[in-house]
Design an enzyme around this catalytic site. Structure first.
Site, short mmCIF file in Angstrom:
data_model
loop_
_atom_site.label_atom_id
_atom_site.label_comp_id
_atom_site.label_asym_id
_atom_site.label_seq_id
_atom_site.Cartn_x
_atom_site.Cartn_y
_atom_site.Cartn_z
N SER A 187 2.97 -8.35 8.57
CA SER A 187 2.33 -7.48 7.59
C SER A 187 3.48 -6.62 7.07
O SER A 187 3.74 -5.52 7.55
CB SER A 187 1.25 -6.60 8.23
OG SER A 187 0.75 -5.68 7.26
N GLU A 244 2.24 2.67 15.24
CA GLU A 244 3.67 2.40 15.10
C GLU A 244 4.53 3.31 15.97
O GLU A 244 4.38 4.53 15.94
CB GLU A 244 4.12 2.56 13.64
CG GLU A 244 5.65 2.48 13.52
CD GLU A 244 6.20 2.38 12.11
OE1 GLU A 244 5.42 2.58 11.16
OE2 GLU A 244 7.41 2.09 11.97
N GLU A 279 -2.93 0.25 13.55
CA GLU A 279 -1.46 0.32 13.51
C GLU A 279 -0.92 1.51 14.31
O GLU A 279 -0.81 2.62 13.79
CB GLU A 279 -0.97 0.41 12.05
CG GLU A 279 0.55 0.48 11.96
CD GLU A 279 1.08 0.53 10.52
OE1 GLU A 279 0.26 0.40 9.59
OE2 GLU A 279 2.30 0.72 10.33
N ASP A 332 0.80 -1.22 0.00
CA ASP A 332 0.00 0.00 0.00
C ASP A 332 0.83 1.28 0.00
O ASP A 332 0.39 2.31 0.48
CB ASP A 332 -0.94 0.00 1.21
CG ASP A 332 -0.16 -0.02 2.53
OD1 ASP A 332 -0.53 0.72 3.46
OD2 ASP A 332 0.83 -0.77 2.62
N LYS A 384 -1.55 -4.11 14.26
CA LYS A 384 -0.28 -4.07 13.51
C LYS A 384 0.70 -3.19 14.29
O LYS A 384 0.81 -1.99 14.03
CB LYS A 384 -0.50 -3.51 12.08
CG LYS A 384 0.80 -3.44 11.27
CD LYS A 384 0.52 -3.22 9.77
CE LYS A 384 1.82 -2.92 9.01
NZ LYS A 384 1.67 -2.98 7.55
N LYS A 435 -6.48 -0.44 6.59
CA LYS A 435 -5.32 -0.17 7.43
C LYS A 435 -5.21 1.32 7.66
O LYS A 435 -5.47 2.12 6.76
CB LYS A 435 -4.06 -0.71 6.76
CG LYS A 435 -2.86 -0.74 7.69
CD LYS A 435 -1.57 -0.52 6.93
CE LYS A 435 -1.31 0.98 6.78
NZ LYS A 435 0.00 1.24 6.19
N TYR A 449 11.62 -8.68 32.33
CA TYR A 449 10.99 -7.79 31.37
C TYR A 449 9.86 -6.98 32.00
O TYR A 449 9.27 -7.41 32.96
CB TYR A 449 10.46 -8.61 30.18
CG TYR A 449 11.59 -9.16 29.33
CD1 TYR A 449 12.18 -10.38 29.66
CD2 TYR A 449 12.09 -8.45 28.27
CE1 TYR A 449 13.24 -10.86 28.92
CE2 TYR A 449 13.16 -8.93 27.51
CZ TYR A 449 13.73 -10.14 27.84
OH TYR A 449 14.78 -10.64 27.12
#
Lengths: 362, 478
Positions: free
Chosen positions: B416, B305, B303, B149, B345, B262, B478
């Protein structure tokens, strides 16, 4: 603001170890933390006097029950008074309980108080001096704690404020506990009072739990070292429609799957107003639910473990053995239910599976 | 056209008695006429205005102060009286029916006076099922997403380095070679994300790309955001635009074959970022987008990010990822998004590009899975990682390590990828017709590698998986 100042690796290890011990396979919690006022109500029902000695005698019966109960009980929640009481031969109760391989817990909240400007809603107090109290309780043998918040469903509740405030106070409590190596059990109880149906309860439960976990995240609570004590998703007591255990299980598990992160080691359900049998059957159905459930799903029952035992005891010394037998029976049943292996007389497991409807309807 | 307009006749207009008039004005219908229950008078025409006028002028003063319950009871009683008078042998309403009717009236009133804890299901069970099925198809075992995309601008950045002019035809030819790769990709690619332009392009022999992908049993997705815009008062942070007219666009995309969408929001790590505002605003806009998509039968890929730029270490990225994801899922809850019909995502949890410490794949996996386990509810169908700045091999190895991580992982964990699937293919192609086969081979190779990684079965040349497992440190650190 996005810098981390976390618990040390050792602190985290201790907390997650404790939490996992409490909800080990087949184990659940005996909620024996009824306040003095609550014990009054229990004793009134069996015509026993609410004295400190009677409370001690009654709890002693539970804690000295036959050893076959040991694999069923991962932890016991104490009320403050009980933590410092002793057996007839002068052994401290927490000591006794620990020797049986159970983790000692302590109720630390100080009851509900009204939220002004709401429709009879409450928050829970008890944060003052909690830091010091936790340090002392840890020394006195407690490794986990419990704090109960209460919400109710009506046409105007729970309000945004009630959800937000209770979630916040639960997160503060949890944060303080963890600083002292105490695993916080987070209890956002949504009362079963009302005529709302199953779907409404599920919807409200999802909203409440989403708020709880956002608050826990905001307060930097280490989820692996916590347990959740929610209501099962049920219809209100006065709802005219009846729902089967599989519907309750489906609604409950769906709500949890949508809100409870997989790192939470265990979900220990409260029994609310359910009967002993109901609570066990519902817990069993929950564990048989075909949806993927990454947390332990077990019990933290008060009345649902003790109702018959209390009745059998009736406050009389000679009924001690009968009382213990009732308690052991309920403990064994709930242990099986926590594994999805409980078979109540007259109900076959196979027949029940077909009653689980696909979750698109939830 | 006739100069004479016929006079309107009532009985040709099929007027119908409206049941609400019984409670509002105490009327009933008898043989097609409206009869007043209070006085028995007949009103000729079945029109609201006429019945209202009768009631208002003659009876309102007596009945206007009734509660809803009383209105119901009153109308029941009057009806019963009328029927008795007329000698009808209809069954009388029992008081239970009256109570039921009352409760409907009241609950309708309650529903109208909305509070936030009433459910107005955003989706029907059928809509939910459709969304969940689409999501599950995309992340079926061993499958992931080809992110093809790239906007026109981004394609420029890809084509320039290989000396190809950024024309519409070149973009079409390039996407064609990806979409016509042979059947080996059918087992590894569950979905393809399109850019708007590409959705309406065709192969050389006239087959629409969207149709082609669907015919290969892959799900068609569409990028719907309109890029990042600055957030005033922040240290260079952004939100993402694209909500205007999104519902109509989604409806059209659904018709044109798209079943998922998306939307990319961007956050960055520095001493002062991401700020509260950036986290909150991006979470909110992602939730709005998700909500709108679902209303149109489109599965939203969410998403958020967090860029790998910076010198922060692995722990810092994990911490920030956890805060961001917690905010995202709270926003999705607030906006009543159906989680089973979504995909996430996210970035993998990695150190910043300029971080001096190096980490193994297993450490990256542990940090990533731990962050997800602390924030992503099990109801989410799948997590499809973006590759960010990772090389093709890195992205495959990290995905593989993630799937081999010993912690329980209740969602699908797959890819993805954009660059991590196409870098070698682009390089092999360089715009030449003769290179198309070689380019397709490169793409297929990465697709298969990532398909295996999504199953935890990828073995990169030179490293056995056995050595890998022992490198997973217990997650208390963690």
């Amino acid at each position: 603001m996005t810098h981390a100042y976390p618990l040390s690796a050792e602190q985290k290890k201790e907390l997650s170890g404790i939490a996992q011990k409490i909800v080990a396979a087949g184990k659940g919690i005996l909620a024996a933390d009824e306040s003095t006022g609550s014990m009054a109500k229990r004793f009134q029902g069996i015509n026993a006097e609410n004295t400190e000695e009677n409370r001690r005698l009654y709890r002693q019966l539970l804690f000295t029950a036959d050893n076959q109960v040991n694999p069923c009980i991962g932890g016991v929640i104490f009320f403050h008074e009980t933590l410092y009481q002793k057996t007839d031969d002068s052994k401290l109760f927490p000591q006794l309980v620990k020797e049986k391989g159970m983790v000692v817990g302590i109720k630390v909240d100080k009851g509900v108080v009204p939220l002004a400007g709401t429709n009879g809603e409450t928050t829970t107090q008890g944060l003052d001096g909690l830091y010091e109290r936790c340090a002392q309780y840890k020394k006195d043998g407690a490794d986990f704690a419990k704090w109960r918040c209460v919400l109710k469903i009506t046409s105007t509740t729970p309000s945004q404020l009630a959800i937000m405030e209770n979630a916040n106070v639960l997160a503060r409590y949890a944060s303080i506990c963890q600083m002292h190596g105490i695993v916080p059990i987070v209890e956002p109880e949504i009362l079963p009072d009302g005529d709302h149906d199953l779907q409404r309860c599920q919807y409200v439960t999802e909203k409440v739990l989403a708020a709880v976990y956002k608050a826990l995240s905001d307060h930097h609570v280490y989820l692996e070292g916590t347990l959740l004590k929610p209501n099962m998703v049920t219809a209100g007591h006065s709802c005219p429609k009846k729902f089967v255990p599989q519907e309750i299980a489906m609604a409950t598990v769906t709500a949890l799957r949508r809100t409870v992160p997989p790192t939470v080691p265990g979900v220990t359900f409260l029994s609310g107003g359910q009967s002993e049998a109901e609570a066990t059957i519902n817990l069993n159905a929950i564990n048989q639910c075909p949806l993927h459930k990454p947390w332990a799903l077990t019990f933290s029952f008060g009345r649902a473990l003790q109702a018959s035992a209390l009745k059998a005891w009736g406050g009389k010394k000679e009924n001690g053995k009968a009382c213990q037998e009732e308690y052991v029976k309920r403990a064994l049943n709930n242990s099986k239910a926590a594994l999805g292996k409980y078979e109540s007389s007259g109900e076959k497991g196979a027949a029940q599976e077909s009653l689980f409807v696909a979750d698109h309807a939830y | 056209m006739s100069a004479c307009v016929k006079k309107r006749k009532i009985d040709t207009e099929c007027r119908v008695f409206n049941k609400t008039w019984t409670l509002k004005y105490f009327f009933t219908e008898v043989k097609g006429k409206a009869v007043c229950l209070v006085c028995g008078e007949q009103v000729a025409s079945l029109k609201d205005y006429n019945l209202n006028r009768h009631y208002e002028t003659k009876h309102a003063d007596k009945y206007q102060n009734l509660t809803d319950a009383e209105r119901v009871q009153t109308s029941e009683a009057l009806l019963a009286k009328l029927k008795k008078q007329q000698g009808f042998f209809n069954k009388l309403h029992t008081s239970r029916d009256a109570a039921a009717k009352t409760s409907f009236v009241i609950s309708h009133k309650i529903a109208k006076n909305t509070t936030m804890t009433h459910q107005y299901p955003a989706l029907t069970p059928e809509q939910k099922k459709e969304l969940q099925d689409i999501a599950e198809r995309i992340v079926a075992p061993g499958k992931g997403i080809l992110a093809a995309d790239e906007s026109t601008g981004s394609m420029g950045k890809r084509l320039n380095p290989i000396g190809v002019e950024n024309t519409e035809e070149n973009r079409r030819r390039y996407r064609q070679l990806l979409f016509t790769a042979d059947q080996r990709i059918d087992n590894c690619i569950g979905g393809v994300i399109f850019f708007h332009e590409t959705l309406y392009q065709n192969t050389d022999d006239g087959t629409n790309f969207s149709q082609l992908i669907r015919d290969r049993d892959m799900v068609v997705g569409i990028k719907v955001d309109k890029g990042v815009v600055p957030l005033a008062g922040t240290d260079g942070e952004t939100t993402t635009q694209g909500l205007d007219g999104l519902s109509e666009r989604c409806a059209q995309y659904k018709k044109d074959g798209a079943d998922f969408a998306k939307w990319r929001s961007v956050l960055k790590i520095s001493d002062t970022t991401p700020s509260e505002l950036a986290i909150l605003e991006n979470a909110n806009v992602l939730a709005r987008y998700a909500s709108i998509c679902q209303q149109n039968g489109i599965v939203p890929i969410v998403e958020p990010e967090i860029l790998p730029d910076g010198e922060h270490d692995l722990k810092r990225c994990q911490y920030v990822s956890e805060k961001v994801l917690a905010a995202v899922y709270k926003a999705l809850s607030d906006h009543h998004v159906y989680l089973e019909g979504t995909l996430l995502k996210p970035n993998m949890v990695t150190p910043g590009h300029a971080c001096s410490t190096k980490y193994s794949s297993e450490e990256i996996a542990m940090a990533t899975v731990t962050a997800l386990r602390r924030t992503v509810p099990p109801a989410v169908t799948g997590v499809t990682f973006l590759s960010g700045g990772q090389s093709e091999e890195e992205a495959s190895m990290n995905l593989n390590a993630i799937n081999n991580c010993p912690l329980a992982k209740p969602w699908a964990l797959t890819f993805s990828y954009g660059r991590a699937l196409q870098a070698s293919a682009l390089n092999a192609w360089r715009g030449e017709l003769n290179n198309e086969k070689a380019a397709a081979e490169e793409f297929i190779k990465r697709a298969e590698a990532n398909g295996l990684a999504a199953l935890g079965k990828y073995e990169s040349s030179g490293s056995g998986t056995a050595a890998g497992k022992s490198l997973y440190v217990a997650n208390h650190a963690y």
